[in-house]
Design an enzyme around this catalytic site. Structure first.
Site, mmCIF file in Angstrom:
data_model
loop_
_atom_site.group_PDB
_atom_site.id
_atom_site.type_symbol
_atom_site.label_atom_id
_atom_site.label_comp_id
_atom_site.label_asym_id
_atom_site.label_seq_id
_atom_site.Cartn_x
_atom_site.Cartn_y
_atom_site.Cartn_z
ATOM 1 N N VAL A 14 0.839 -1.206 0.000
ATOM 2 C CA VAL A 14 0.000 0.000 0.000
ATOM 3 C C VAL A 14 0.878 1.262 0.000
ATOM 4 C CG1 VAL A 14 -1.795 1.279 1.236
ATOM 5 C CG2 VAL A 14 -1.902 -1.210 1.146
ATOM 6 N N ARG A 45 12.125 -0.103 6.965
ATOM 7 C CA ARG A 45 12.946 -0.842 7.928
ATOM 8 C C ARG A 45 14.324 -1.139 7.350
ATOM 9 N NH1 ARG A 45 9.324 -5.397 10.099
ATOM 10 N NH2 ARG A 45 9.618 -5.970 7.930
ATOM 11 N N LYS A 105 -6.485 -1.781 10.018
ATOM 12 C CA LYS A 105 -7.739 -2.024 10.765
ATOM 13 C C LYS A 105 -7.505 -2.873 12.000
ATOM 14 C CE LYS A 105 -7.124 -4.319 7.862
ATOM 15 N NZ LYS A 105 -6.598 -5.217 6.872
ATOM 16 N N LYS A 205 -13.004 -5.408 10.666
ATOM 17 C CA LYS A 205 -13.630 -4.353 9.871
ATOM 18 C C LYS A 205 -15.085 -4.155 10.297
ATOM 19 C CE LYS A 205 -10.639 -5.142 5.869
ATOM 20 N NZ LYS A 205 -10.454 -5.980 4.692
HETATM 21 N N1 HSE Z 1 -6.373 -8.412 3.309
HETATM 22 C C1 HSE Z 1 -7.466 -7.517 3.163
HETATM 23 C C2 HSE Z 1 -8.526 -8.163 2.302
HETATM 24 C C3 HSE Z 1 -7.086 -6.247 2.490
HETATM 25 O O1 HSE Z 1 -8.255 -9.180 1.670
HETATM 26 O O2 HSE Z 1 -9.632 -7.664 2.260
HETATM 27 C C4 HSE Z 1 -6.805 -5.144 3.456
HETATM 28 O O3 HSE Z 1 -7.849 -4.886 4.307
#
Ligand code: HSE
Length: 438
Positions: A14, A45, A105, A205
């Site tokens: 991202v 890093r 999240k 989420k």
């Molecule tokens: N790994 C998450 C998904 C994406 O597959 O929805 C980021 O929230």
């Protein structure tokens, strides 16, 4: 043109997308922000690691202090995954006077109250559109555009990886392992894909969305969850035969005694909008008492969709919109007590059940007797011809029920599993009938 200096901490999938948008499309951000968002630093890093994007000289650094100690850097996209060091970095950024944008999240679901209280006490802001459903602007919509409503329910596909895996298995005939590998290769999956496939990511989420929609603080770990990691391809095939698809559905609904919340593989009739959501796409149906049903659909995982949400938050923060929203929303406070999640037993629903049974006289009668005694009415049954090459005389029996309380369905399955004619594991999944609310 005025210039606002910004930084990125964490240049993974991202973060690299965010850098590309800022560097390659500065004209867009300038048009919307009325100023240039100037990428001053990107903290990583390991400087030696090969990067997919070329950054101007002097931008890349291993030292977070170069961001913390530069008072001109006002907005920081904190894009480190996981809980630590993400939490400590977030606190240090806030304490250094930065407004923070994040896509993490897990961090918000776990440490939201601490981080939000700290940001409020410091007069800083946290923006997190990218934390839920990637590129879909669901946070802004739920927190601002439904303000005149009592939200009644939020239902959706919130994990792109699970949706990609299930869609590819169902429609392309891929194996589970192949689909997981591709989801990782395409950058949809979390660093630990177990969090995607066991329902954790969707539950985190859902906790965030339900918090915004219902004003209730929810511990994500208390949300009952089942992932797609135990899903059998046989159930995808039986569901298709019945005219349904299986999707990992996150569900929150206001009921008289509180909130009903769950994450689970669910059958949805083909042709219904949620059933037709493919690949890494997410979709969310929100029902408000004034506005009725609103349906959101878009890419919920992946580099550029998620980066799109991060950069929009950076612009909102730089121009001062996000701080106003943050101040007016009483989000995640340690002063709020967590909401009680209602036990499931009385919830009515339809169910898909699958049992492995011995193919002999009277078996069907024994099973339907239990269902009848538990007041479960059958809406359809599938039993195929036994395979003539199989050495054992076991067959799969699939039953769809009419609407019945969850507790009755669970008890019926437990009783059926104790019958000597039933062997192996059983499967029980909710069937979702999408109804128009008004
Ligand atoms: N790994 C998450 C998904 C994406 O597959 O929805 C980021 O929230």
């Amino acid at each position: 043109m005025e210039k606002t200096k910004v930084a990125i901490v964490g240049l993974g999938t991202v973060g690299s997308g965010v850098a590309r948008l800022l560097l390659d499309h500065g004209d867009r951000t300038a048009r919307h922000a009325g100023r240039t968002l100037w990428l001053e630093k990107a903290v990583v890093r390991d400087l030696a690691k090969p990067r997919e994007c070329d950054l101007p000289a002097g931008v890349l650094t291993e030292r977070l202090e170069e961001v913390l100690e530069d008072p001109e850097i006002r907005v920081v996209a904190q894009l480190i995954g996981g809980l630590e060091p993400a939490r400590t970095v977030m606190l240090r950024l806030l304490e250094a006077g930065k407004d923070v944008v994040t896509a993490n999240k897990a961090l918000l679901a776990e440490h939201g109250p601490e981080l939000f209280d700290r940001a409020r006490s410091l007069g800083r802001c946290i923006a997190f559109e990218a934390a839920v459903a990637g590129g879909i602007p669901i946070i802004t919509n739920v927190s601002q555009c439904f303000s005149a409503n009592q939200v009644i329910s939020v239902q959706g596909i919130l994990n792109g990886t699970s949706n990609f895996i299930v869609s590819q298995m169902d429609q392309q005939g891929w194996s589970y392992e192949h689909a997981v590998g591709e989801a990782q290769r395409l950058g949809f999956a979390e660093a630990d894909p177990a969090m995607d496939v066991d329902g954790t990511d969707a539950a985190q989420k859902l906790a965030i969305l339900a918090h915004l929609a219902f004003g209730a603080r929810i511990r994500w770990g208390n949300i009952p969850k089942v992932g797609i990691d135990t899903l059998d391809i046989a159930d995808l095939r039986f569901a298709r035969e019945l005219g349904y698809r299986i999707k990992l559905i996150a569900h929150a609904r206001l009921v008289s005694a509180g909130l009903e919340l769950s994450v689970s593989p669910t059958l949805i009739r083909m042709g219904q909008p949620l059933a037709e959501v493919r690949a890494n796409y997410n979709a969310i149906k929100v029902v408000g008492d004034a506005v009725g049903d609103i349906f959101f659909h878009g890419q919920g995982a992946g580099q550029m969709p998620t980066a799109s949400a991060v950069v929009a938050d950076m612009i909102d923060t730089a121009v001062g919109r996000a701080p106003i929203t943050f101040r007016t929303l009483e989000l995640w406070s340690n002063r709020q007590s967590p909401v009680t999640i209602r036990p499931d037993d009385d919830l009515p629903g339809r169910y898909y059940m699958r049992f492995c049974v011995v193919d002999q006289p009277g078996v069907m009668a024994k099973i339907t007797t239990v269902l009848g005694e538990e007041q479960l009415s059958i809406s359809s049954i599938i039993q195929h011809e036994p395979d003539p090459r199989a050495s054992e005389s076991a067959v799969q029996l699939v039953i769809m029920t009419h609407e019945a309380p969850e507790g009755a369905a669970r008890k019926a399955v437990e009783r059926i599993m104790r019958l000597p004619v039933v062997s192996g594991d059983s499967v029980r999944m909710r069937v979702m009938e999408e109804r128009r609310s008004r």
